[in-house]
Design an enzyme around this catalytic site. Structure first.
Site, PDB file in Angstrom:
ATOM      1  CD1 TRP A 146      -2.290  -1.903   0.265  1.00  0.00           C
ATOM      2  CD2 TRP A 146      -2.945  -1.211   2.289  1.00  0.00           C
ATOM      3  NE1 TRP A 146      -3.360  -2.673   0.630  1.00  0.00           N
ATOM      4  CE2 TRP A 146      -3.801  -2.254   1.861  1.00  0.00           C
ATOM      5  CE3 TRP A 146      -3.172  -0.620   3.517  1.00  0.00           C
ATOM      6  CZ2 TRP A 146      -4.853  -2.730   2.639  1.00  0.00           C
ATOM      7  CZ3 TRP A 146      -4.219  -1.080   4.297  1.00  0.00           C
ATOM      8  CH2 TRP A 146      -5.053  -2.116   3.857  1.00  0.00           C
ATOM      9  CD  GLU A 147       4.745   1.232  -3.258  1.00  0.00           C
ATOM     10  OE1 GLU A 147       5.508   2.167  -3.557  1.00  0.00           O
ATOM     11  OE2 GLU A 147       4.774   0.122  -3.827  1.00  0.00           O
TER      12      GLU A 147
END
Length: 478
Positions: A146-147
């Site tokens: 999750w960036e």
């Protein structure tokens, strides 16, 4: 001043000034706490695990090219059609209802974690985990990627500033007669509380559903030491970023593994800054690994690439492989993961490059011939593949790519325990990849610089025979 009698012996009382001096001296002496032991190896007696996480299965279907990955202990493909793998990576669209904004500013699943139902997310995430990891006794790596945003308000800068702006707008539309400072404080608390809940409870769901797997977030921890172009770059993690990492204790307590990254850019090819960059990032991860309230340190698996992060078809040089994978091994990481995307399979040429053996250098193993002398080992060629370059020109016959790993000699010496140190010292000059006694994570200290050619060594602070680690990388011939 007076005299007192204790057990028949006269004692003179200690003046108050002297007692205070003693107390200060005691406080100045650093306490000596034993380092936490490393967690048991994920795979048998392999203290340094090599994992593959790139879609080379496409090479077989698209080009009829089969690539031997036997030197890797774990295999996985990041493609969505692949399930039940040793290495499973969950992107934003594969795990629950992850809220984020697209590059065009379009909200997905509410955009902000405050606008998304955590209960609905966890319900969907449970289904996704069972789909991608169908086996209840899964014991591999489960990596959540999750960036789009970071859980800390202060770290959402540049393109991620949209999450701060939208959080402020949410408060302004909810409350009336609030000051600008109050908007900022309410927005920050609302975002961080919701972001923390999303990440922490997703990890807890994963460890509850597949308890034997190692769960963590890709790129965590990160110390943001990306300014490799600066003069006198040391790679040190800024103090502020280390403090921010300490504030993420809730994340480290929920994780069962850490997955930092040491991907580097093409313009820094063969730069000494790559060594400093990787070293400080791995050291910061090892520091974080000992913070959770566990009896052991969290295992650290370092993500890297075969190619440079900004040029997916430009393969790392031998020196940069040593600066990334080699440095991770020397510092005591639990392993490394090579990641790649479909760009690696955009033509037939990269497959031949992947298979071709590197030039003679420190990554080539050497073995004991039986008489005590160490002889160079022969690189076994695979069956030549009919690979062609541009214009139909035949490419050289590919060979097996030998990435660093602990070979038979290392395992044999590990079993012999005490005899290991002497034999390793006797054969150090002959070995291209020497092995040191086991290093318990947290007990590694850098050896003095050996010269101007950037050679670096690592020494054991104390022996730990049960935790064998790969040794220092010799760079003298580069």
């Amino acid at each position: 001043m007076h005299w007192g009698l204790v057990s028949g012996t006269f004692h003179q009382p200690i003046p108050a000034a002297s007692s205070l001096t003693c107390i200060w001296l005691i406080c100045l002496i650093p306490p000596s706490f034993p380092a936490k032991p490393a967690q048991l190896p994920l795979i048998g007696r392999k203290p340094f695990v090599a994992a593959w996480n790139a879609p080379l299965d496409v090479c077989t279907t698209r080009y009829n090219v089969s690539i031997d990955l036997k030197i890797f202990h774990m295999h996985g493909s990041p493609r969505a059609v692949k399930t039940g793998q040793d290495v499973t990576i969950f992107y934003a669209n594969r795990l629950g209802y992850y809220p984020f904004y697209t590059e065009q500013g379009t909200p997905v699943n509410g955009g902000l974690p405050q606008n998304c139902s955590l209960e609905s997310h966890l319900r969907k995430a449970s289904q996704d985990i069972r789909h991608y990891i169908p086996s209840g006794d899964f014991s591999g790596l489960a990596v959540i990627d999750w960036e789009y945003w970071r859980p800390q308000w202060s770290r959402n800068w540049h393109l991620k500033d949209i999450y701060r702006r939208k959080s402020r707008e949410l408060i302004q539309g909810t409350y009336v007669n609030v000051t600008e400072a109050e908007v900022e404080e309410l927005a920050r608390h609302g975002f961080e509380d919701s972001a923390t809940a999303f990440m922490r409870e997703t990890l807890q769901l994963g460890t509850l559903t597949r308890p034997l797997g190692l769960w963590g977030f890709y790129l965590y921890p990160d110390c943001h030491n990306y300014h490799l172009h600066e003069r006198n770059y040391t790679g040190s993690c800024p103090l502020l970023e280390s403090i921010r990492n300490d504030e993420l204790l809730w994340l480290w307590n929920s994780s069962t593994a850490l997955f930092p990254s040491v991907a580097i850019r093409r313009r820094h090819t063969d730069s000494p800054s790559n060594l400093h960059f990787s070293r400080c990032r791995v050291r910061e991860s090892l520091r974080i690994a000992g913070l959770p309230s566990l009896d052991y340190e969290l295992p650290v698996f370092v993500y890297t690439r075969l190619c440079y992060r900004d040029e997916p078809l430009a393969f790392l040089t031998m020196k940069d492989l040593i600066h990334t994978i080699g440095e991770s091994a020397a510092l005591g990481a639990a392993g490394f993961v090579i990641w790649g995307d479909l760009k690696m399979t955009s033509s037939r040429l990269p497959e031949g490059e992947i298979l071709r053996a590197p030039p003679a250098g420190p990554l080539h193993r050497q073995r004991d011939s039986g008489g005590g002398a160490v002889q160079p080992s022969t690189v076994q060629e695979q069956r030549p593949l009919r690979t062609e370059g541009p214009g139909g020109a035949a490419l050289p016959a590919p060979q097996r790519c030998l990435l660093p790993h602990c070979g038979r000699r290392g395992r044999r010496l590990h079993r012999h325990g005490r005899a290991f140190a002497g034999r390793a010292q006797a054969t150090r000059r002959a070995l291209s990849l020497p092995l040191l006694p086991g290093i318990r994570r947290g007990s590694v200290r850098p050896a003095p610089d050996l010269g101007s050619d950037n050679r670096q060594g690592f020494a054991c602070a104390r022996p730990a025979p049960r935790c064998l680690r790969l040794a220092q990388w010799r760079l003298s011939h580069l």
